[in-house]
Design an enzyme around this catalytic site. Sequence first.
Site, PDB file in Angstrom:
ATOM      1  N   ASP A 119      67.451 -63.721  66.004  1.00 55.18           N
ATOM      2  CA  ASP A 119      68.334 -64.205  67.198  1.00 55.18           C
ATOM      3  C   ASP A 119      67.568 -65.246  67.976  1.00 55.18           C
ATOM      4  O   ASP A 119      68.139 -66.403  68.436  1.00 55.18           O
ATOM      5  CB  ASP A 119      68.319 -63.047  68.170  1.00 55.18           C
ATOM      6  CG  ASP A 119      69.314 -61.857  67.873  1.00 55.18           C
ATOM      7  OD1 ASP A 119      70.214 -62.386  67.182  1.00 55.18           O
ATOM      8  OD2 ASP A 119      69.049 -60.729  68.211  1.00 55.18           O
TER       9      ASP A 119
ATOM     10  N   ASP B 102      67.521 -54.624  66.272  1.00 57.00           N
ATOM     11  CA  ASP B 102      66.897 -55.394  67.277  1.00 57.00           C
ATOM     12  C   ASP B 102      65.736 -54.586  67.656  1.00 57.00           C
ATOM     13  O   ASP B 102      65.673 -53.381  67.816  1.00 57.00           O
ATOM     14  CB  ASP B 102      67.983 -55.394  68.710  1.00 57.00           C
ATOM     15  CG  ASP B 102      69.155 -56.393  68.381  1.00 57.00           C
ATOM     16  OD1 ASP B 102      68.681 -57.295  67.628  1.00 57.00           O
ATOM     17  OD2 ASP B 102      70.329 -56.215  68.850  1.00 57.00           O
TER      18      ASP B 102
END
Length: 174
Positions: free
Chosen positions: A138, A122
């Site tokens: 995402d 991330d």
Amino acid sequence: MNKKKAFMLFIDMLLGVLLVWFDQFTKGLAISHLKGRPAYSLIDGVLELQYLENHGMAFGMLQNQKVFILFVGITFMLVLLFFLLKMPVTRKFQVIHVLMVFIIAGGLGNMLDRLRLDYVVDFISFVLINYPIFNVADIYVVCATIGLFIMFLFVLKEKDLEFLNFKQNRYREL
């Protein structure tokens, strides 16, 4: 399978491959340029690039539960693929095809990280609202899910979803 459906599924596959590639490309950039470094501010106080290894799923839930997360992800993707294969090839469903491909590609992108690295990379952080750090996959999943919700709420009618009625389809085959 007719030619039109085969062509639509081929387009779905090409789009999916491109989306997964882009997700993995951005994560590769994050690893090579952000890992081990302080956050990089894009918009001061609003948006940063910050490397994070997520060993859980959304919002950091289920930390270190790789096998369970993979099982749930694979099961969910198989269900989506089933619906993608059953879906009619009409103009009304083209948008749904694209949205489902985005969801599948996002799931695959994060699944590839989990399989290769044991965590998901991330790197996008909305610091303005203290939102959990996320990645391109995402974004695919969240935006496409919102799009599907809107389609099911405002565009599609119950009649449009008759292809999901297993009893009706079974009787048609008899």
